[in-house]
Scaffold this active site. Sequence first.
Site, PDB file in Angstrom:
ATOM      1  CB  CYS A 120       0.636  -5.754   4.498  1.00 36.97           C
ATOM      2  SG  CYS A 120      -0.082  -6.911   3.324  1.00 36.97           S
ATOM      3  CB  CYS A 146      -7.296  -5.139   0.998  1.00 36.10           C
ATOM      4  SG  CYS A 146      -6.265  -3.828   1.722  1.00 36.10           S
ATOM      5  N   GLY A 198      -7.627  -3.146   4.611  1.00 38.83           N
ATOM      6  CA  GLY A 198      -8.844  -2.561   4.034  1.00 38.83           C
ATOM      7  C   GLY A 198     -10.094  -3.068   4.729  1.00 38.83           C
TER       8      GLY A 198
HETATM    9  N1  LIG Z   1      -1.482  -1.604  -0.767  1.00 41.73           N
HETATM   10  C1  LIG Z   1      -1.339  -1.324   0.674  1.00 41.73           C
HETATM   11  C2  LIG Z   1      -0.355  -2.309   1.339  1.00 41.73           C
HETATM   12  C3  LIG Z   1      -0.867  -3.751   1.354  1.00 41.73           C
HETATM   13  C4  LIG Z   1      -2.134  -3.908   2.150  1.00 41.73           C
HETATM   14  C5  LIG Z   1      -2.971  -5.161   1.886  1.00 41.73           C
HETATM   15  N2  LIG Z   1      -2.435  -6.124   0.967  1.00 41.73           N
HETATM   16  C6  LIG Z   1      -3.432  -5.807   3.193  1.00 41.73           C
HETATM   17  O1  LIG Z   1      -3.658  -7.027   3.232  1.00 41.73           O
HETATM   18  O2  LIG Z   1      -3.601  -5.045   4.174  1.00 41.73           O
HETATM   19  C7  LIG Z   1      -0.838   0.127   0.847  1.00 41.73           C
HETATM   20  O3  LIG Z   1      -0.263   0.671  -0.098  1.00 41.73           O
HETATM   21  O4  LIG Z   1      -1.030   0.665   1.951  1.00 41.73           O
END
Ligand SMILES: N[C@H](CCC[C@H](N)C(=O)O)C(=O)O
Length: 276
Positions: free
Chosen positions: A75, A219, A222
Amino acid sequence: MLLRFTKMHGLGNDFVVIDLITQRFKLKPHHIRKIADRHFGIGCDQVLTVEIPTQPDVDFCYRIYNAEGSEVEQCGNGARCFARFIRDKRMTGKHKIKVETLAGIIELELTENRQVRVDMGEPILDPKRIPFTADQQASDYALDVNGDTWHVGAVSMGNPHVIFPVTDVDTAPVETIGPVTESHPRFPQRVNVGFMQIVDRDTIRLRVFERGVGETLACGTGACAAVVSGIVQGKLNTTVTVHLPGGNLSIHWQGPGQPVIMTGPAATVFEGQIQI
Ligand SMILES: N[C@H](CCC[C@H](N)C(=O)O)C(=O)O
């Protein structure tokens, strides 16, 4: 049991951070769901726990749980909040710390202007390791969603991401394509769904429908995955400003074999205790 927590966010992607070094408690999925519930709990996108590392030469360990209770590998926004938490709680005097995560060891550094720089490690482009069912590695892949064929990027930062190219993120089909793609059969561990608008070779706009949460304001992984995908397709330079609904990140990637470097803010909102 009363558990101390700190509410934090990275560009509006919000977290409940719980120190499980000084508090010994075994969090189960139903605990995560209660903590994350925005009506019956504290409310957050993810829960981040601070833990004792299991590997040598590492300063700390963190674990990340989506609001639905699933543990995830990585994350990006959480990593920056973690660094801020450790510093503000004076749990270390170091400016640069090594942290054990499910995706591997990453390095976090607090910069002079209260930003956090994170070496997120190398991106994973081999479809078998994302994991994503595809015959061979490519710069983009044909993906059928709701009867339409999209040409998407697929990248892992330890957690899986698919990236849809769009001409305008404001009108991107996040609410329709996001949920269906999150559980697309070609992603056996489900997937985070990004919608990337390339503004120029140094700038993108991005919205992300996150696995296990839904659309978030930002994200971090992301943003890393989208920039890597754009560079692999020859459409972006090596340092890119990513405009997310919650704010901006700087992502740098020199290319295959090199780590992705993410720089951005992290903020503490309040402290509290929850009866769990
Ligand atoms: N939902 C993501 C985890 C959190 C990632 C996101 N909050 C970030 O800042 O990278 C997953 O299931 O892989």
